[in-house]
Enzyme design. Structure first.
Site, mmCIF file in Angstrom:
data_model
loop_
_atom_site.group_PDB
_atom_site.id
_atom_site.type_symbol
_atom_site.label_atom_id
_atom_site.label_comp_id
_atom_site.label_asym_id
_atom_site.label_seq_id
_atom_site.Cartn_x
_atom_site.Cartn_y
_atom_site.Cartn_z
ATOM 1 N N ALA A 33 0.828 -1.197 0.000
ATOM 2 C CA ALA A 33 0.000 0.000 0.000
ATOM 3 C C ALA A 33 0.866 1.252 0.000
ATOM 4 C CB ALA A 33 -0.910 0.011 1.220
ATOM 5 N N GLU A 34 2.070 1.128 0.511
ATOM 6 C CA GLU A 34 2.930 2.277 0.723
ATOM 7 C C GLU A 34 3.973 2.436 -0.392
ATOM 8 O OE1 GLU A 34 2.460 4.480 3.068
ATOM 9 O OE2 GLU A 34 4.278 5.612 2.603
ATOM 10 N N LYS A 36 6.298 0.441 -3.921
ATOM 11 C CA LYS A 36 6.572 -0.641 -4.858
ATOM 12 C C LYS A 36 8.044 -0.994 -4.729
ATOM 13 C CE LYS A 36 3.197 0.436 -8.451
ATOM 14 N NZ LYS A 36 3.001 1.080 -9.752
ATOM 15 N N VAL A 37 8.343 -2.290 -4.856
ATOM 16 C CA VAL A 37 9.727 -2.717 -4.727
ATOM 17 C C VAL A 37 10.208 -3.296 -6.059
ATOM 18 C CG1 VAL A 37 11.270 -4.330 -3.563
ATOM 19 C CG2 VAL A 37 9.535 -3.125 -2.256
ATOM 20 N N LYS A 64 13.101 0.868 -3.560
ATOM 21 C CA LYS A 64 11.829 0.990 -2.867
ATOM 22 C C LYS A 64 11.242 2.350 -3.228
ATOM 23 C CE LYS A 64 9.943 0.396 1.769
ATOM 24 N NZ LYS A 64 10.281 0.011 3.138
ATOM 25 N N ASP A 189 8.750 -3.249 13.135
ATOM 26 C CA ASP A 189 7.979 -4.249 12.404
ATOM 27 C C ASP A 189 8.772 -5.560 12.324
ATOM 28 O OD1 ASP A 189 6.000 -5.425 10.883
ATOM 29 O OD2 ASP A 189 6.680 -4.550 8.994
#
Lengths: 284, 196
Positions: A33-34, A36-37, A64, A189
């Site tokens: 959601a935050e 794209k890699v 990223k 995280d």
């Protein structure tokens, strides 16, 4: 095998900035959601001249890209993206200086919201413990000399390939987290997906455990924050890897050993956190 | 000399070349020439500035070609975004190599100084034949043109560590220790746009 597609300058005109062109030529690995890699090649090989001094030449990078969020006001979006990319880069730098194994920074473009980091050749702990691939591991796997692995029959066998036992892997995890906490960095995280084993270069070498994704990290010396960090990991272990209590126990023992006298307060606080959950106050 | 073509860079800066010179004998003169070229007037000044339109970098402070290329990448990114901190894309390389934000410090440390004996010369620009660029470089620098692989024998790690404030030993194994120091240097250069 060249990862770098042949691109001509004239074809690139639709992409305005160098960073956009790097992304356009890159391979998408996963999207959240935050961000794209991507897997990209930042530095193409020399067109003329002697071969270079290091093996870094062909090293790909992981890009990223925190893309524009249409649902946010553009000004707010730009400033949030900037501070998040910068924060992640700062956390990585701090970890490197503290001797924590993390992928190094390779490029930063605050305007575009792009962070380029060192590519880690390896797999996530989640995958190696048989917690199932998250989807992204499957894509990564294809690049490894045509060797593909079935996600369902992984764990013990894949760890063997890394020349390491499950128990030793857990010890590496505990040690790495303790080193990070000693430097007052809170990951924010900690899950088994955010840890990777780097494929060892020589067959007798021990693989390195690398902590990844510092997108939610911050600096704090509070015992509470460190205990919550560990609690988050404990919950992640319990939910992704059934019957993993003993595994987490080994992680904690290695953490205790590395943390030294700090452990006393952190361990006691972890017990408190377990009783109440990670939110300290329920007063809204 | 190494030549590179970066398809993602804008046309006016898509190619760069760098060469390592050892046994450099005219460092002091070169430095004076650069200082003078910057203030010379008229057509003569233009010609002189063209002749020395390179980045001259103290080679003992460069750890690897990736280190240098990271600084070049940052410089071209800034140039294309119009956010150069210094006057030219070449001086921007020096600024990118230096871990602090002081421009004159960057030039003093990473630029050519009278005591320089190993020098890396960089040219960023539109595509042009490597042989021409190499001849132009050899015109201004008196020294031995050496392969970039020589760099690993030239790097002064004690100085690199001092400037990057890497005081403590990173690993018991000396090879790994240097690798980890190198990684810190690379990351510091790559994240130059982020104020640490």
């Amino acid at each position: 095998m060249t990862l770098y597609p042949v691109l001509y300058h004239s074809n690139m005109s639709e992409f305005n900035t160098p960073t956009q062109r790097i992304i356009a030529a890159a391979t998408l690995i996963s999207q959240g959601a935050e961000a794209k890699v991507y897997k990209a090649e930042l530095h193409p090989p020399a067109i003329s001249g002697s071969t270079s001094d290091e093996g870094y030449e062909s090293e790909p990078v992981l890009i990223k890209h925190r893309f524009n969020k249409q649902y946010r006001h553009p000004t707010l979006d730009a400033s949030l993206t900037k501070s998040r990319v910068a924060g992640e880069a700062r956390a990585i730098n701090k970890c490197l200086r503290a001797g924590v194994n993390v992928p190094g920074v390779r490029m930063v473009d605050l305007q575009e919201g792009v962070l380029g980091i060192q590519w880690i050749d390896g797999q996530s702990i989640r995958f190696l413990l048989g917690g199932g691939a998250e989807g992204e591991e499957e894509v990564e796997e294809v690049d490894d000399d045509g060797f593909e692995e079935d996600a369902t029959e992984s764990n013990e066998d894949s760890l063997k390939e890394y020349n390491i036992t499950q128990d030793d892997t857990m010890q590496l995890i505990g040690k790495e987290i303790a080193k990070m906490h000693k430097a007052d960095i809170i990951h924010g995280d900690l899950t088994t997906s955010n840890m990777m084993l780097r494929r060892p270069s020589a067959s007798d070498q021990v693989p390195e455990l690398v902590l990844i994704d510092f997108g939610l990290s911050y600096t704090s010396s509070l015992v509470e924050d460190k205990a919550v960090d560990l609690y988050v990991l404990e919950r992640a272990f319990a939910s992704t890897h059934p019957a993993s209590e003993s595994l987490f126990g080994t992680v904690m023992k290695a953490y205790e050993k590395e943390a030294g006298k700090e452990w006393k307060t952190i361990g006691r606080r972890l017990d408190d956190v377990r009783l109440r959950g990670r939110k300290r106050s329920m007063i809204g | 000399m190494q030549s590179y073509d970066y398809p993602h860079f804008p046309d006016y800066a898509s190619n760069f070349h760098f060469a390592l010179f050892t046994n450099v004998s005219n460092a002091a003169d070169l430095r004076n020439r650069l200082v003078q070229a910057s203030t010379m007037q008229g057509e003569e000044g233009e010609a002189e500035r063209q002749a020395v339109d390179f980045a001259f970098i103290e080679a003992t402070l460069i750890c690897s070609s990736l280190h240098l290329r990271s600084a070049i990448l940052n410089s071209v990114l800034s140039q294309s975004q119009g956010t150069l901190r210094t006057k030219t894309v070449h001086s921007e390389i020096l600024w990118n190599l230096n871990p602090t934000n002081n421009i004159s410090d960057a030039i003093r440390r990473y630029g050519v100084s009278p005591s320089t004996t190993s020098l890396i010369v960089v040219r960023i620009g539109p595509p042009s034949p490597p042989s021409t660029i190499q001849a132009q470089m050899q015109e201004v620098v008196s020294g031995t043109l050496s392969p970039i692989s020589e760099l690993k024998n030239i790097t002064d790690w004690a100085k690199v560590r001092k400037y990057h404030k890497i005081g403590q030993k990173m690993d018991k194994d000396p090879i790994k220790d240097t690798q980890k120091a190198h990684e810190i240097v690379l990351s510091t250069v790559a994240m130059k746009s982020v104020v640490v």
